[in-house]
Design a protein around this motif. Structure first.
Motif, PDB file in Angstrom:
ATOM      1  N   PHE A   1     -11.272  91.306 -17.660  1.00 24.84           N
ATOM      2  CA  PHE A   1     -10.631  90.695 -18.713  1.00 24.84           C
ATOM      3  C   PHE A   1      -9.203  90.933 -19.031  1.00 24.84           C
ATOM      4  CE2 PHE A   1     -14.993  90.614 -19.725  1.00 24.84           C
ATOM      5  CZ  PHE A   1     -15.187  89.018 -20.321  1.00 24.84           C
ATOM      6  N   LEU A   2      -8.821  92.369 -18.996  1.00 21.02           N
ATOM      7  CA  LEU A   2      -7.264  92.648 -18.859  1.00 21.02           C
ATOM      8  C   LEU A   2      -6.340  92.373 -17.949  1.00 21.02           C
ATOM      9  CD1 LEU A   2      -7.932  96.261 -20.138  1.00 21.02           C
ATOM     10  CD2 LEU A   2      -7.463  94.388 -21.743  1.00 21.02           C
ATOM     11  N   SER A   3      -6.930  91.880 -16.887  1.00 22.84           N
ATOM     12  CA  SER A   3      -6.237  91.342 -15.970  1.00 22.84           C
ATOM     13  C   SER A   3      -6.059  89.737 -15.781  1.00 22.84           C
ATOM     14  CB  SER A   3      -6.614  91.588 -14.450  1.00 22.84           C
ATOM     15  OG  SER A   3      -7.750  90.900 -14.080  1.00 22.84           O
TER      16      SER A   3
ATOM     17  N   LEU B   1      -4.199  85.436 -20.754  1.00 19.89           N
ATOM     18  CA  LEU B   1      -3.944  86.534 -22.034  1.00 19.89           C
ATOM     19  C   LEU B   1      -2.478  86.181 -22.214  1.00 19.89           C
ATOM     20  CD1 LEU B   1      -5.163  90.029 -20.488  1.00 19.89           C
ATOM     21  CD2 LEU B   1      -6.175  88.463 -22.153  1.00 19.89           C
ATOM     22  N   GLU B   2      -1.945  84.822 -22.200  1.00 17.84           N
ATOM     23  CA  GLU B   2      -0.630  84.563 -22.681  1.00 17.84           C
ATOM     24  C   GLU B   2      -0.757  84.852 -24.299  1.00 17.84           C
ATOM     25  OE1 GLU B   2      -2.353  82.931 -20.258  1.00 17.84           O
ATOM     26  OE2 GLU B   2      -0.937  83.102 -18.656  1.00 17.84           O
ATOM     27  N   SER B   3      -1.772  84.148 -24.839  1.00 19.51           N
ATOM     28  CA  SER B   3      -1.654  84.398 -26.369  1.00 19.51           C
ATOM     29  C   SER B   3      -2.048  85.872 -27.047  1.00 19.51           C
ATOM     30  CB  SER B   3      -2.727  83.451 -26.877  1.00 19.51           C
ATOM     31  OG  SER B   3      -3.941  83.459 -26.678  1.00 19.51           O
TER      32      SER B   3
ATOM     33  N   THR C   1       0.825  94.481 -21.246  1.00 21.19           N
ATOM     34  CA  THR C   1       1.473  95.455 -20.819  1.00 21.19           C
ATOM     35  C   THR C   1       0.280  96.408 -20.168  1.00 21.19           C
ATOM     36  OG1 THR C   1       3.208  95.730 -22.772  1.00 21.19           O
ATOM     37  CG2 THR C   1       2.726  97.771 -21.283  1.00 21.19           C
ATOM     38  N   ILE C   2      -0.785  96.450 -20.548  1.00 22.43           N
ATOM     39  CA  ILE C   2      -1.706  97.370 -19.758  1.00 22.43           C
ATOM     40  C   ILE C   2      -2.186  96.707 -18.589  1.00 22.43           C
ATOM     41  CG2 ILE C   2      -4.130  97.900 -20.023  1.00 22.43           C
ATOM     42  CD1 ILE C   2      -3.930  98.376 -23.043  1.00 22.43           C
TER      43      ILE C   2
ATOM     44  N   MET D   1      -6.151  94.862 -10.424  1.00 23.30           N
ATOM     45  CA  MET D   1      -6.947  93.354 -10.384  1.00 23.30           C
ATOM     46  C   MET D   1      -5.891  92.547 -10.818  1.00 23.30           C
ATOM     47  SD  MET D   1     -10.460  92.030 -12.122  1.00 23.30           S
ATOM     48  CE  MET D   1     -11.314  93.363 -11.140  1.00 23.30           C
ATOM     49  N   THR D   2      -4.710  92.848 -11.352  1.00 23.43           N
ATOM     50  CA  THR D   2      -3.959  91.873 -12.157  1.00 23.43           C
ATOM     51  C   THR D   2      -3.002  91.467 -10.957  1.00 23.43           C
ATOM     52  OG1 THR D   2      -3.499  92.907 -14.301  1.00 23.43           O
ATOM     53  CG2 THR D   2      -1.767  91.467 -13.510  1.00 23.43           C
TER      54      THR D   2
END
Length: 344
Positions: A273-275, A281-283, A290-291, A297-298
């Motif tokens: 989810f965080l990647s 995650l633009e919004s 930052t995380i 995975m990002t």
């Protein structure tokens, strides 16, 4: 090693931390009050915006973050990469909004904002025919489908969980069954055992890539590869090594299969989810983005998007590959500090 891979079954469901994680992440990402305004690049002179009175300009900038730009091609490139929500230019009395279908929420939001803005501008020009018209243009080929942006994220996630669980569960199971001790005493070097694990994981990951892409390009899904798509192969190899290192760490610190499965899930699922592998995650708040920059995975997912669907050249994969390999080296070194041949 191959038998150990396909005979392993996961048997744990995380009943407390996962629901809590979903509540926190979804509550934060989709909270309208905490989301940032989408970035909009103003290309050249846009008279309808530049001539706004100060109060009206301030009201518009509460909805979108307007950034000046001079080069349309560079602005469109930022939109394709997800670094900007849209690019806007004016040709005569026509306001043109360039958007990306990669993030349909931001695209719809920007279009709605400027559609309302143009309507207000036309109303202001009372007594005459409408002065301004709105035209929206997708920066990608209009034949592109959502699979263009779903496939790289799902492939990255599949590679990650395959490597983490494959390494962790094999290591824990072999330790519980005293097989690690037998291997240590057998006339087989540790390097041979480790190499076989790496070879199996890389082979499985490449097979996953071929299978996932092969299904995605079928007509009913319609994935269209572009750019240096072949760089997905070295990206997958580097990503597999990075997540193998995580699996080695999990297998080294966990004492049971149940504990290892829970820890592996706790690492990989939030990371997805965080990647941005599952949702864009633009919004999301800046601190979440930052995380994501510190998660392997990002770089795997973004690198695959660049070379598979964004039309980027092979150089776009070099930085993600380097970061993934560095991450693999560091985490492997840490994992070896915790490794043990026997159950404590």
């Amino acid at each position: 090693m191959f038998k150990g891979f396909y005979r392993d079954w996961l048997s744990v469901s995380f009943s407390v931390l996962f629901p809590l994680f979903f509540i926190v992440i979804f509550g934060t990402v989709f909270s309208g009050g905490s989301s940032s305004a989408p970035k909009v690049i103003e290309v050249g002179d846009v008279a309808v915006i530049d001539s706004l009175p100060e109060p009206a300009r301030a009201a518009l900038e509460q909805a979108v973050a307007i950034t000046p730009g001079t080069d349309l091609a560079a602005a469109l490139d930022e939109v394709r990469k997800g670094d900007a929500g849209a690019a806007i230019e004016q040709q005569g009395d026509t306001l043109i909004v360039h958007y990306s279908s990669a993030d349909q929420v931001t695209a719809a939001s920007v279009q709605g904002i400027f559609n309302a803005f143009v309507n207000e501008a036309n109303i202001s020009a009372s007594g005459v025919p409408p002065t301004y018209t709105l035209q929206t243009q997708q920066v990608e080929d209009e034949s592109l489908k959502p699979i263009q942006f779903i496939a790289p994220g799902m492939i990255g996630y599949g590679i990650a969980i395959g490597a983490v669980f494959g390494a962790a569960m094999t290591l824990i199971t072999w330790r519980e069954k005293k097989l690690l001790r037998r291997l240590r005493l057998a006339p087989v070097s540790t390097a041979t055992v480790v190499t076989s694990r790496v070879v199996v994981s890389v082979a499985v990951a490449l097979a996953q890539l071929v299978l996932f892409v092969g299904i995605s390009v079928l007509p009913f899904l319609g994935l269209q590869l572009s750019g240096a798509w072949y760089m997905a192969f070295p990206l997958v190899i580097a990503g597999t090594l990075a997540f193998l290192a995580i699996g080695l760490f999990v297998g080294s610190v966990a004492k049971t299969v149940e504990g290892g499965s829970g820890l592996a899930n706790l690492i990989t699922l939030p990371m997805a989810f965080l990647s941005g592998a599952f949702v864009p995650l633009e919004s999301a708040p800046a601190w979440l983005a930052t995380i994501g920059r510190f998660l392997p995975m990002t770089y795997l997912v973004e690198g695959m998007k660049d070379v598979m669907v964004r039309g980027e050249g092979p150089q776009a994969a070099l930085l993600p590959i380097g970061i993934l390999l560095l991450f693999a080296a560091v985490v492997t070194f840490i994992a070896t500090r915790f490794f043990r041949w026997d159950a404590a």
